[in-house]
Design an enzyme around this catalytic site. Structure first.
Site, PDB file in Angstrom:
ATOM      1  N   HIS A 122       5.554  -2.024  -0.026  1.00 18.59           N
ATOM      2  CA  HIS A 122       5.086  -1.630  -1.198  1.00 18.59           C
ATOM      3  C   HIS A 122       3.393  -2.388  -1.321  1.00 18.59           C
ATOM      4  O   HIS A 122       2.685  -1.313  -1.245  1.00 18.59           O
ATOM      5  CB  HIS A 122       6.281  -2.526  -2.668  1.00 18.59           C
ATOM      6  CG  HIS A 122       4.802  -2.604  -3.463  1.00 18.59           C
ATOM      7  ND1 HIS A 122       5.420  -1.571  -4.314  1.00 18.59           N
ATOM      8  CD2 HIS A 122       4.404  -3.953  -4.237  1.00 18.59           C
ATOM      9  CE1 HIS A 122       4.638  -1.753  -5.187  1.00 18.59           C
ATOM     10  NE2 HIS A 122       3.808  -2.907  -5.799  1.00 18.59           N
ATOM     11  N   HIS A 127      -0.569  -1.003  -1.820  1.00 14.86           N
ATOM     12  CA  HIS A 127      -2.141  -1.425  -2.594  1.00 14.86           C
ATOM     13  C   HIS A 127      -2.840  -1.411  -1.377  1.00 14.86           C
ATOM     14  O   HIS A 127      -4.574  -1.239  -1.960  1.00 14.86           O
ATOM     15  CB  HIS A 127      -1.436  -3.287  -3.158  1.00 14.86           C
ATOM     16  CG  HIS A 127      -0.016  -2.694  -4.410  1.00 14.86           C
ATOM     17  ND1 HIS A 127      -1.096  -1.976  -5.624  1.00 14.86           N
ATOM     18  CD2 HIS A 127       0.708  -3.361  -4.309  1.00 14.86           C
ATOM     19  CE1 HIS A 127       0.234  -1.961  -6.196  1.00 14.86           C
ATOM     20  NE2 HIS A 127       0.890  -3.239  -5.671  1.00 14.86           N
ATOM     21  N   SER A 186       4.482   3.876  -3.319  1.00 15.29           N
ATOM     22  CA  SER A 186       5.308   2.876  -3.128  1.00 15.29           C
ATOM     23  C   SER A 186       6.609   3.650  -3.174  1.00 15.29           C
ATOM     24  O   SER A 186       7.652   3.105  -2.312  1.00 15.29           O
ATOM     25  CB  SER A 186       4.698   1.617  -2.526  1.00 15.29           C
ATOM     26  OG  SER A 186       5.169   1.230  -3.605  1.00 15.29           O
TER      27      SER A 186
HETATM   28 FE   LIG Z   1       2.090  -4.275  -6.172  1.00  9.60          FE
END
Ligand SMILES: [Fe+2]
Length: 266
Positions: A122, A127, A186
């Site tokens: 994730h 990100h 994700s």
């Molecule tokens: Fe996050």
């Protein structure tokens, strides 16, 4: 950030490297291959540019120094290896110093499709590509600085801004709606749901509305906020966000669009 976890982060060595098992690398490979395919035509172009810059390996978990080299060059950011759970003060302190927390564990096979704790897939896949983008990087930095200075109560309001942008944001483009929120990017289920579900509500992002919108972390989001254009993240960073928090407090929260979480009998 959930309150408890069965995961524990791996230690980094003196070079900042982590030894991952074959099984852990295999989990990354399966997640990466499935998700990169799904994001074509669904992720925003700023994210795809970040993917190109980072050159993430498809067959093993990336090492943090390799990510840091690219982030540092592009926007002055770095990752920070952290335990599976950190508190809000630690979280905001890292962001305020342009360091993005990465919990160094990867989900187990039985939580392949869904887990509440942010794992390394994730954090890196969701990100880090956008942290190469100046508007996103600046927004995240300003958010960290505001959060660090804010009271406990105000942090709850700020968390909504982060949730509906960095985690679950959509953006309008000439080609249609695109995803930039890492919580969606994700997650295969939510990638489809956020863009294609007829149940989900999608509204233009108005910061004061976002601050007043309750959310739950354990369901598909009933509501997504849409940026008019990606660089609006710059514009939001320049606004007096804390004054908007005060305003949001006065106006009160919107009715939740989800049922209350079932309380477990003790
Ligand atoms: Fe996050």
């Amino acid at each position: 950030m959930s309150k408890s976890t069965s995961y524990s982060s791996k230690q980094i060595d003196e070079q900042g490297l982590i030894e991952w098992s074959n099984e852990e690398n295999e989990t990354w490979k399966l997640l990466y291959e499935r998700q990169i395919e799904l994001l074509k035509g669904r992720a925003c172009k700023e994210y795809m540019q970040g993917i190109e810059l980072l050159k993430l390996p498809s067959d093993c978990i990336p090492q943090l120094p390799d990510i840091d080299e690219v982030l540092m060059r592009e926007t002055g950011w770095q990752t920070a290896a952290v335990p599976a759970l950190i508190n809000f003060t630690e979280f905001f302190t890292l962001l305020a110093n342009k360091r993005f927390p990465v919990a160094t564990f990867i989900r187990s096979k039985d939580e392949f499709d869904y887990l509440q704790e942010p794992d390394i897939f994730h954090e890196i896949f969701g990100h880090c590509p956008l942290l190469t983008n100046p508007a996103f990087a600046h927004f995240t930095h300003v958010y960290g600085q505001l959060g660090l200075a804010a009271s406990k109560e105000d942090r709850i309001y700020l968390a909504r801004l982060y949730w509906f942008t960095v985690e679950f944001g959509l953006v309008k483009t000439n080609e249609g709606l695109r995803i930039y929120g890492g919580g969606i990017l994700s997650s295969p289920g939510e990638t489809h749901y956020a863009l294609e579900s007829n149940e989900a509500i999608r509204k233009p992002l108005v910061p004061i509305d976002v601050l007043r919108t309750p959310y739950r972390i354990d369901i598909m989001q009933p509501l997504y906020y849409i940026l008019e254009q990606f660089d609006d993240l710059f514009e939001i960073s320049k606004m007096d966000i804390m004054a908007m928090v005060e305003e949001a407090k006065k106006l009160g929260l919107f009715e939740p669009r989800f049922p209350p979480k079932q309380k477990l009998a003790s």
